[in-house]
Enzyme design. Structure first.
Site, PDB file in Angstrom:
ATOM      1  CD  GLU A 157      -2.972  -1.267   1.861  1.00 58.80           C
ATOM      2  OE1 GLU A 157      -4.253  -1.432   1.821  1.00 58.80           O
ATOM      3  OE2 GLU A 157      -2.859  -0.128   3.341  1.00 58.80           O
ATOM      4  CD  GLU A 233      -4.446  -5.545   2.415  1.00 57.41           C
ATOM      5  OE1 GLU A 233      -5.506  -4.893   3.550  1.00 57.41           O
ATOM      6  OE2 GLU A 233      -2.921  -5.776   2.941  1.00 57.41           O
TER       7      GLU A 233
END
Length: 587
Positions: A157, A233
């Site tokens: 991320e 995710e």
């Protein structure tokens, strides 16, 4: 030997392959239960398991590496392979994961000027030295060497954090230089701003999100250049922080629909299949307007409960997956029981002040020093001084302090300060009782707790714990301190014959005699704040503010015969009993 390739789709040994994966963090589950959780993953229809790798657990001190017990990642991979599952590894130095400091080792903060997750040579040097040890343990398990590992991730991320492309390239180079040959991916928030900063040329970008699948995949498709769409995710729930008012849960009907959309369009990794537990002091924190440390349970409203029970979400997801893949018959090989062991009465108790020298070697310093500068990573730290020049103890301020401080004058409680209260000067109530007239000296103790370092955002570089600047008393800095690091890793040294003082931090010992080991849940109703050790293993923190009301004790932590449970409580809010229940209560 096999092959895994990224083209217009994923190809396993030359054939199109749909990744249907679920996240299980080996370091949040006792190893005796790994096979059970992986069997349940396979029985839901998943063909792959995904896990992060926490740097701070594998290298707790610079140059000291651990890969045993709960950290035996090779055993976890091997167990997955034995069940016919493929594996996605995310070995980024930073993992987020609501894990302490996002998985970065706390000792990084001992270095002045440390910059994280950018092209800062000292940081990159530490990462490279870590990878030289870690990656040779992982690379033999890659699919082209006969193992089950099909994908690895570069960073994590990153577009949420920064946009230093040179840094991303350095991480990729370290991975390939140390033997990584399977395809690489990045994962970012599903927004242009994140993807612009976190993607890399020649690396497949994937997204992390929990809703609005079609919209998110549409955005992601602008970056994949005709490659496959994957949600790395798929957030099926959320995490809890202390004081949030109740256990966070997702909308099951919307989640089921999103999973269906995801599998109709691409590939998925369910986050989390099982959340597990933030054992020890390993919970992370977030900080926006205030500090929000996560609870011990990482149940996450996941597909399995914290202790591995099958949920309605599991059954509904399996029905969706059955539209896209054959559901195998899997026999669960591990017998797991829950048991209520009843009420336990305290056997011994002793004040922290009576056993300080058994638990810690004090360090003398003119001024307060943070945990990290003393080589301590987690737990508590106590600052002791004698007030001699002050006429009274009227005002106090802690500069550079994190996260929660209990203050005592002559071993009597004075103040408890938390988070933003630490930024202000405080008047001491009943200051007349603290007069230092006629040569009287007062002993001042400040017990500071590291509540879990922030795991997301720029505040990560400001996470030194304890007191990192000074203590100001009545408007001036006070000097002359004895500092006691208290990671609480020496409880075998505790002597309970010492003095017990009410309303002070103290240790409480219980005994449990059993013949049959089973999962159980420690109910801490009536207790204030602290942590619990079961046969020397730190099962996590408790705090009366909830939402978590019971702590999970996996059966493998218990033993036939006598078991010892020690509670460390800091606020003087205690009772004579605890209870071991057969059901969880996470709010």
């Amino acid at each position: 030997m096999g092959t895994f390739e990224i083209k217009d789709n994923f190809y396993l040994n030359g054939e199109p392959f749909q990744v249907i994966s679920g996240a299980i963090h080996y370091f949040r589950v006792v190893p005796e239960y790994w096979r059970d959780r992986l069997e349940k993953l396979k029985a839901m229809g998943c063909n792959t398991v995904e896990t992060y790798i926490p740097w701070n657990m594998h290298e707790p001190k610079k140059g000291e590496f651990h890969f045993e017990g709960m950290l035996d990642v090779e055993r976890f991979i091997e167990t997955a392979q034995s069940l016919g599952l493929y594996v996605i590894i995310r070995p980024s130095p930073y993992i987020c994961a609501e894990w302490e400091f996002g998985g970065l080792p706390a000792w990084l903060l001992a270095e002045e000027g440390m910059r994280l997750r950018v092209s800062y040579p000292p940081f990159l040097k530490h990462v490279e030295e870590y990878y030289r040890v870690l990656l040779p343990k992982i690379t033999p398990w890659q699919i082209d060497q006969g193992g089950p590992v099909i994908l690895m991730q570069v960073e994590n991320e990153y577009g949420y954090y920064a946009n230093d492309q040179a840094y991303l390239e350095a991480i990729r180079r370290m991975m390939t230089d140390n033997g990584v040959t399977v395809p690489l991916v990045t994962s970012d928030g599903p927004f242009e701003e994140n993807l612009n900063g976190g993607t890399m040329e020649g690396i497949l970008p994937t997204g992390n999100f929990g809703s609005r699948t079609k919209e998110r995949f549409q955005t992601l498709s602008q970056y994949t250049k005709g490659g496959p769409l994957m949600c790395t995710e798929f957030w099926v729930g959320w995490f809890d922080h202390w004081g949030n008012g109740g256990h966070m849960t997702g909308n099951l009907e919307e989640s089921v629909k999103d999973l269906d959309d995801m599998l109709s369009m691409g590939h998925v990794n369910i986050y989390m299949f099982e959340g597990g537990t933030n054992f020890g002091f390993m919970n992370g924190s977030n900080y926006y307007d205030e500090l929000t440390p996560d609870v011990t349970s990482y149940d996450y409203d996941a597909v399995l409960t914290e202790d591995g029970r099958i949920t309605e979400k599991y059954r509904r997801y399996r029905d969706v997956i059955a539209k896209y893949a054959k559901i195998p018959e899997v026999a669960f090989s591990t017998e797991i029981k829950r048991r209520e062991y009843g009420v336990l009465t305290v056997q011994d108790k002793v004040s922290l002040f009576s056993v300080l020298d058994q638990l810690s070697q004090p360090v003398s310093s003119v001024y307060p020093v943070s945990m990290e500068r003393l080589g301590q990573n987690y737990g508590y730290i106590l600052y002791r001084t004698t007030l001699r020049t002050e006429e009274s103890l009227e005002k106090i301020r802690l500069w550079g302090a994190n996260d929660r401080a209990n203050l005592f004058a002559d071993k009597k409680p004075v103040l408890t300060l938390y988070d933003r209260e630490l930024l202000e000067e405080h008047s001491i109530e009943n200051a007349d009782d603290r007069l230092l007239a006629s040569g009287k000296e007062t002993e001042l103790d400040i017990l500071v707790e590291n509540m879990g370092r922030v795991n997301f955002g720029p505040r990560m570089e400001q996470q030194r714990k304890g007191i990192d600047h000074c203590v100001q008393i009545n408007g001036h800095m006070h000097n002359g301190w004895e500092i006691y690091p208290l990671p609480l890793d020496r409880l075998d040294q505790l002597d309970f014959s010492g003095e017990y003082l009410e309303n002070t931090p103290a240790f409480y010992r219980f005994e449990l005699e059993i013949e049959d080991m089973a999962d159980t849940f420690l109910d801490f109703e009536g207790w204030g704040k602290g942590c619990v050790f079961v046969n020397g293993f730190n099962i996590g923190r408790f705090w009366e503010i909830g939402p978590q009301k019971r702590l999970y004790i996996p059966g493998p932590l218990l033993k036939k015969g006598n078991n010892e449970i020690i509670l460390f409580e800091t606020d003087g809010k205690v009772r004579d009993t605890i209870a071991l229940k057969s059901e969880p209560d996470i709010g």
